[in-house]
Design an enzyme around this catalytic site. Structure first.
Site, PDB file in Angstrom:
ATOM      1  N   HIS A  10       0.836  -1.081  -0.367  1.00 22.69           N
ATOM      2  CA  HIS A  10      -0.272   0.082   0.310  1.00 22.69           C
ATOM      3  C   HIS A  10       0.764   1.299   0.034  1.00 22.69           C
ATOM      4  O   HIS A  10       1.962   1.603   0.915  1.00 22.69           O
ATOM      5  CB  HIS A  10      -0.774  -0.290   1.392  1.00 22.69           C
ATOM      6  CG  HIS A  10      -1.975   1.239   1.814  1.00 22.69           C
ATOM      7  ND1 HIS A  10      -1.905   1.954   2.627  1.00 22.69           N
ATOM      8  CD2 HIS A  10      -3.219   2.018   0.554  1.00 22.69           C
ATOM      9  CE1 HIS A  10      -2.750   2.665   2.085  1.00 22.69           C
ATOM     10  NE2 HIS A  10      -3.370   2.565   1.200  1.00 22.69           N
ATOM     11  N   HIS A  52      -0.666  10.758  -2.806  1.00 24.09           N
ATOM     12  CA  HIS A  52      -1.869  10.023  -2.040  1.00 24.09           C
ATOM     13  C   HIS A  52      -3.080  11.121  -2.654  1.00 24.09           C
ATOM     14  O   HIS A  52      -3.938  10.931  -2.404  1.00 24.09           O
ATOM     15  CB  HIS A  52      -1.758  10.331  -0.803  1.00 24.09           C
ATOM     16  CG  HIS A  52      -2.616   9.645   0.241  1.00 24.09           C
ATOM     17  ND1 HIS A  52      -3.541   9.218  -0.191  1.00 24.09           N
ATOM     18  CD2 HIS A  52      -3.211  10.964   1.465  1.00 24.09           C
ATOM     19  CE1 HIS A  52      -4.937   9.495   0.993  1.00 24.09           C
ATOM     20  NE2 HIS A  52      -4.858  10.144   1.109  1.00 24.09           N
TER      21      HIS A  52
END
Length: 326
Positions: A10, A52
């Site tokens: 991740h 992100h």
């Protein structure tokens, strides 16, 4: 016999390195992750980069760079007002002058030693890393990109989808068996992608809220609605997997203790959908009360339920448990 779950790093091995950096992805590959996961946003000149969010003050040093002070601005992203610096206002050349920093230093102070040292990578650089490492090691390292804020980027004339497909194809990825998953929290862009590529697609489903394109269209369905059997069948018409908030698989009570598992895994499998759960982290603040100090126990529980993959900030922990499941 069911295949072992895939381990999706991740944002790279983000428990050990600032997320979305080549250092984080490289470490994840060295740990044995099956896929590395870049969140994709785009620059002013149309280059896909890994961040992100398109607002980058939390993950770069842009806020302390005097030459970019005038770029600070207010924008509304997916209905939320945000003040900061946005990737679509910078060229790639300018982005490359910035340096990454740890996004959650209060939880991961050990990662702050890398602040100011690491560049912001392009998708192409991440692909090149995966390709190079796949030559050195077995098996092939996969790419698991997420399209961030696709409706917003389409509205400002910087659509992500075609650029993503072109970049993957130019790098030699082809067809439904390519080591690629493309994910999104929105629906319409996945439906569009399903008409343009055979790459496996993943519908992301959160514990609350709804896809932003549903808000724009006035669609009343929420993410929780989309886990119903009839909705999973609709998802299977354009996607090959669902990426599920793990609390949708095993809910928690008001004391953060685990309740009984839902039927979501069997429901997804009945509709020919793989199920990948997110996000697994080692810190106690992310763990249920049942597994404080024992992230391995949480992995074991979910693996034994029959999930097909996990998103993990600590791929080494995930792999250590995965290797021991029967």
């Amino acid at each position: 016999m069911q295949k072992k779950p895939i381990i999706i790093a991740h944002r790279g091995a983000s428990g050990y390195r600032p997320e979305h950096t080549i250092a984080a992805y490289e470490l994840a590959i060295e740990m044995g992750a099956d896929f590395i996961e870049p969140d994709l946003v785009i620059t002013k000149d149309g280059i896909l980069i890994a961040r992100h969010e398109n607002e980058i003050s939390e993950t770069t040093d842009v806020a302390v760079r005097p030459e970019f002070l005038h770029r600070k601005t207010l924008k509304v992203i997916d209905g939320e007002a945000k003040i900061g610096w946005f990737t679509e206002d910078f060229t790639l050349t300018e982005i490359k002058t910035l340096r990454a920093k740890e996004r959650i230093p209060q939880l991961r102070p050990q990662n702050t030693k890398f602040n100011g040292l690491l560049e912001i990578p392009t998708l192409q650089e991440i692909i090149d890393l995966a390709k190079r490492k796949s030559i050195e090691t077995e098996p092939i390292i996969g790419i698991y990109p997420e399209t961030k804020h696709p409706t917003y980027f389409q509205f400002i004339g910087l659509s992500l989808e075609n650029t993503l497909i072109e970049t993957l194809q130019a790098s030699g990825y082809k067809g439904k068996n390519a080591p690629v998953f493309i994910q999104s929290f929105e629906v319409s862009n996945l439906q569009y992608l399903s008409t343009k590529t055979d790459f496996p697609l993943v519908q992301l489903l959160n514990i609350s809220g709804k896809p932003y394109d549903f808000i724009v269209k006035g669609d009343m369905r929420t993410y929780v609605d989309l886990v119903k059997t009839e909705e999973l069948k609709k998802i299977s018409s354009y996607a090959q997997a669902v990426g599920i908030h793990k609390n949708l698989l095993i809910p928690r009570d008001n004391n953060d203790k685990l309740l009984s598992p839902t039927s979501l895994i069997s429901d997804a499998h009945a509709n020919n959908l793989l199920i990948h759960a997110w996000t697994f982290r080692n810190e106690n603040c992310f763990l249920p009360q049942d597994f404080q100090g024992n992230p391995q126990g949480e992995y074991e529980l979910f693996f034994n339920l029959g999930i097909d993959g996990v998103f993990s900030d600590y791929p080494d922990t995930a792999i250590s448990v995965c290797c021991n499941i029967k």
